[in-house]
Scaffold this active site. Structure first.
Site, mmCIF file in Angstrom:
data_model
loop_
_atom_site.group_PDB
_atom_site.id
_atom_site.type_symbol
_atom_site.label_atom_id
_atom_site.label_comp_id
_atom_site.label_asym_id
_atom_site.label_seq_id
_atom_site.Cartn_x
_atom_site.Cartn_y
_atom_site.Cartn_z
ATOM 1 C CD GLU A 261 -2.103 1.994 1.941
ATOM 2 O OE1 GLU A 261 -1.720 3.324 0.993
ATOM 3 O OE2 GLU A 261 -2.506 2.294 3.132
ATOM 4 C CB CYS A 295 -1.521 6.876 1.874
ATOM 5 S SG CYS A 295 -2.413 6.208 2.447
#
Length: 487
Positions: A261, A295
């Site tokens: 990720e 993120c």
């Protein structure tokens, strides 16, 4: 309830050792490294500097304790992990102290982390109960499949959301019966170590959860050793795309599956019929929560030209009080960025954009690691900020003439993690959502949205694999085919 830092003793400098076999143990070489407080430059924590020999020992301990945990009934594992969820509020002040000192977190971000970490535990437990290990799909059949835990999992977690991302990285493999080594971030070693303490108190057996801390200069040595170790069967990594590529390369050399990720440059599209107040609130939330060090942060605000000026005016009013400061001070909503190198990189991105024609809507010159909420208008492909991930309190504004141009601009990016669309036309929104190259898309809400029960991950340079939902079951279990013939 907001956190009152006056009630927490911030004068204590935590000293953390490696967490192995249910207890804290110094590194074999006896060395420590220091993490500095981004607000004060004083020492925030001292952590054991693990090396190759510590990594090998930790892997051996995790492997030795895998069998007992993997054969523990899934209902018992579920109860232990749910106990950890119930324990989280007890650790709230300790987490707050460590997150403030190690990453400059404001109180709201601490509470967000604790809340979503609890939800991650529940999501992992529910999934493990749905897919119990070692249970044949059809016991009466002479040909059946069985799902089993894989062994030792390496979890590499980042510093920016240290509680939720570390908990997510370990609790999914734990729920399925794996033992786990958490490789802590060098920027939040004490915060990450506390995760293991919570799980240990909840009843996770000794040796099943371990935490490795190491000085920055030893990261490559430690990670390479762990990935190469035959006991490590799976790797999950949350962090930058640059490091993710290295992790993927190392894992490929040893034929080990990994879940990545990685970075993002999330677009938030505002169409001319959108509720502009709502869109502006969500854009500000997504761009500046935790100083934009998320993120999923709203990095690109793509707005139709016909309403751009009006929308920017609303944004400007909303960010006026987002002035960066020490979170110990009352009323501070924006803390420091995590390191001097991050601050320098962000400052260079801003200067480059301004030199090439961008307009500064909000923000001032940086003060050390303090950067106010910065909005830049008229972003063009000539600017570094057009394509580089910001990962800080900066958002660029991209003006477009149509919904289709908005999609083109949004997809003209190497990343593909999260996205958002604001419009009252839900039929159009769903059509556009299907065209966006992102792992997640949210209609009329922020790019920053977390539900650990849903598949979380990205496309393109934002990585592969998923945390959460049925999509992640194969990340932490193996499926085997067994046949039975008459003797």
């Amino acid at each position: 309830m907001s956190i009152n830092y006056n009630n927490i003793d911030l004068s204590i400098t935590p000293k953390v050792n490696l967490f192995i076999g249910g207890e804290y143990t110094p590194a074999m070489a006896g060395d420590y490294f220091e993490r500095l407080d981004p607000s004060t430059d004083l020492v925030a924590s001292r952590a054991a500097s693990g090396r190759l020999e510590d990594a090998e020992h930790m892997a051996a301990v995790a492997a030795a304790n895998f069998s007992k945990w993997s054969t523990t009934e899934v209902t018992e594992r579920a109860e232990i992990l749910r106990r950890a969820k119930r324990l989280m509020p007890k650790y709230r002040d300790r987490f707050a102290q460590l997150m403030l000192k190690e990453i400059g977190a404001v109180g709201d971000w601490v509470d967000f982390n604790i809340k979503v970490a609890g939800e991650a535990i529940e999501a992992a437990v529910a999934l493990a109960l749905k897919y119990p290990s070692n249970s044949p799909i059809d016991e009466t059949s002479d040909s059946y499949t069985v799902r089993q835990p894989v062994g030792v999992c390496l979890a590499i977690a980042p510093w920016n959301a240290p509680i939720v991302l570390a908990m997510r990285s370990v609790v999914f493999p734990l729920a399925f019966g794996n033992s786990v080594i958490l490789k802590a971030s060098e920027l939040s070693p004490a915060t990450h170590s506390l995760i293991a303490e919570v799980l240990h108190e909840a009843g996770v057996p000794k040796g099943v959860i371990s935490v490795m801390t190491n000085a920055p200069e030893h990261s490559e040595e430690v990670i390479a050793s762990l990935i190469a170790n035959p006991s490590i069967r799976r790797v999950n990594f949350t962090g930058s795309t640059r490091i993710g590529k290295i992790i993927a390369g190392l894992a490929a050399q040893h034929l080990k599956r990994c879940l990545l990720e990685l970075g993002g440059k999330s677009p938030l599209i505002v169409l001319k019929d959108a509720d502009l107040q709502q869109a502006a609130r969500e854009a500000v939330y997504g761009a500046f929560l935790n100083q934009g060090q998320i993120c999923m942060a709203t990095d690109r605000i793509i707005v139709e030209q016909v309403i751009a000026d009006e929308f920017i005016g609303i944004l400007k009013e909303m960010v006026a009080d987002l002035v960066s400061g020490d979170p110990r001070r009352k009323g501070v909503k924006l803390g420091p960025v995590a390191s001097p190198s991050i601050a320098s990189r962000l400052s260079a991105l801003i200067e480059d954009a301004l030199d090439k024609g961008a307009t500064l809507i909000s923000g001032t010159q940086r003060r050390g690691q303090f950067i106010d909420a910065t909005l830049l208008d008229h972003i063009t492909p000539m600017m570094r900020i057009y394509s580089e991930e910001c990962f800080g309190p900066i958002a660029g504004i991209y003006r477009v003439d149509s919904p289709q141009e908005a999609i083109t601009v949004a997809n003209n990016c190497e990343y593909g993690l999260a996205s958002a669309i604001f419009t009252r036309d839900l039929t159009l929104a769903r059509s556009l959502a299907n065209q966006l190259e992102s792992g997640m898309c949210h209609i009329n809400s922020s790019t920053v949205k977390d539900d650990p029960a849903m598949p979380f991950g990205g496309l393109k340079s934002s990585g592969y694999g998923r945390f959460g939902s049925d999509a992640c079951v194969d990340e932490f279990t193996e499926v085997r085919w067994i046949t039975v013939a008459p003797p």
